[in-house]
Design an enzyme around this catalytic site. Sequence first.
Site, short mmCIF file in Angstrom:
data_model
loop_
_atom_site.label_atom_id
_atom_site.label_comp_id
_atom_site.label_asym_id
_atom_site.label_seq_id
_atom_site.Cartn_x
_atom_site.Cartn_y
_atom_site.Cartn_z
CG HIS A 138 11.09 -2.71 4.46
ND1 HIS A 138 9.73 -2.58 4.35
CD2 HIS A 138 11.32 -3.89 5.07
CE1 HIS A 138 9.16 -3.65 4.88
NE2 HIS A 138 10.11 -4.46 5.32
CD GLU A 166 10.47 -7.90 5.63
OE1 GLU A 166 10.80 -9.00 6.14
OE2 GLU A 166 10.03 -6.94 6.30
CE1 TYR A 168 9.17 5.09 3.15
CE2 TYR A 168 7.48 6.78 2.98
CZ TYR A 168 8.00 5.67 3.61
OH TYR A 168 7.37 5.14 4.69
NE ARG A 179 10.44 5.65 8.55
CZ ARG A 179 9.46 5.57 7.65
NH1 ARG A 179 9.49 4.59 6.74
NH2 ARG A 179 8.47 6.44 7.64
NE ARG A 226 7.20 4.06 9.87
CZ ARG A 226 6.11 4.22 9.11
NH1 ARG A 226 5.72 3.26 8.31
NH2 ARG A 226 5.44 5.35 9.13
CB ALA A 240 1.69 0.14 6.37
CG ASN A 284 8.42 -2.15 0.20
OD1 ASN A 284 7.86 -2.29 1.29
ND2 ASN A 284 9.04 -1.03 -0.15
NE ARG A 290 0.34 13.51 -2.17
CZ ARG A 290 -0.84 13.02 -2.40
NH1 ARG A 290 -1.34 12.14 -1.58
NH2 ARG A 290 -1.53 13.40 -3.43
CG HIS A 313 5.23 -2.38 10.19
ND1 HIS A 313 6.54 -2.81 10.28
CD2 HIS A 313 5.23 -1.37 9.28
CE1 HIS A 313 7.29 -2.07 9.47
NE2 HIS A 313 6.53 -1.20 8.85
N PRO A 345 0.79 -1.23 0.00
CG PRO A 345 -0.14 -1.12 2.12
CD PRO A 345 0.51 -2.07 1.16
CG ASN A 346 -0.37 4.40 1.18
OD1 ASN A 346 -1.30 4.94 0.58
ND2 ASN A 346 -0.51 3.92 2.40
O1 CA2 Z 1 10.60 1.71 3.77
C1 CA2 Z 1 9.73 1.06 3.16
O2 CA2 Z 1 9.90 0.64 2.03
C2 CA2 Z 1 8.37 0.83 3.81
O3 CA2 Z 1 7.94 -0.48 3.46
C3 CA2 Z 1 7.44 1.88 3.25
C4 CA2 Z 1 6.05 1.84 3.87
C5 CA2 Z 1 6.16 1.89 5.40
O4 CA2 Z 1 4.87 1.74 5.97
C6 CA2 Z 1 7.08 0.81 5.95
O5 CA2 Z 1 7.16 0.96 7.33
C7 CA2 Z 1 8.45 0.91 5.32
C8 CA2 Z 1 5.22 3.04 3.43
C9 CA2 Z 1 5.11 3.21 1.95
C10 CA2 Z 1 4.35 4.47 1.69
O6 CA2 Z 1 5.04 5.23 0.74
C11 CA2 Z 1 4.64 6.52 0.55
C12 CA2 Z 1 5.27 7.18 -0.46
C13 CA2 Z 1 4.95 8.48 -0.72
C14 CA2 Z 1 3.97 9.12 0.03
C15 CA2 Z 1 3.34 8.44 1.05
C16 CA2 Z 1 3.68 7.12 1.32
#
Ligand code: CA2
Length: 145
Positions: A100, A98, A23, A107, A111, A77, A74, A18, A80, A10-11
């Site tokens: 990330h 896996e 990221y 963080r 997480r 979220a 990947n 953003r 977790h 997701p996301n």
């Molecule tokens: O570091 C990573 O790759 C994560 O898997 C990214 C997830 C986060 O929940 C994990 O803890 C670590 C979040 C991905 C969301 O990515 C976004 C990108 C741009 C704007 C908002 C969210």
Amino acid sequence: MATVYVLNGPNLNLLGSRETAVYGATTLADIEKLCMDAGQRNGHSVVFRQSNHEGELVDWLQEANTKAAGVVINPGAYTHTSIALHDAIRAIGVPVIEVHLSNIFAREEFRHHSYVSPVARGVLCGFGPKGYELAIDGLANALKA
Ligand code: CA2
């Protein structure tokens, strides 16, 4: 030539638009290109997908069991929270790496725990988009062994 599935949770479709401080500016399309190149370099074809839905990721893991030699995931979220992803990975016979983008251990505390890590063949975090490439290289090595 084997097929490697690269699955994104997701996301991650929002990458580059953003939260660039966390990221980076690389988009998911850029990461897809990186994965395609890494796959080709290792003599494998890559199927690259993203979903915001837990069940769809479970479906794709089950599909990978019959159609792929291995998976890079990947889970976003869901890393977790998802016992469903844990169970799906545990149930399939192909190796799962896996990955990330960020170092999840540097963080927020929530997480620091991953439901995926105990059932993954390997885990990479904190290397940004390059981590996907390293994961494909690692998977290709594991498939050779
Ligand atoms: O570091 C990573 O790759 C994560 O898997 C990214 C997830 C986060 O929940 C994990 O803890 C670590 C979040 C991905 C969301 O990515 C976004 C990108 C741009 C704007 C908002 C969210």
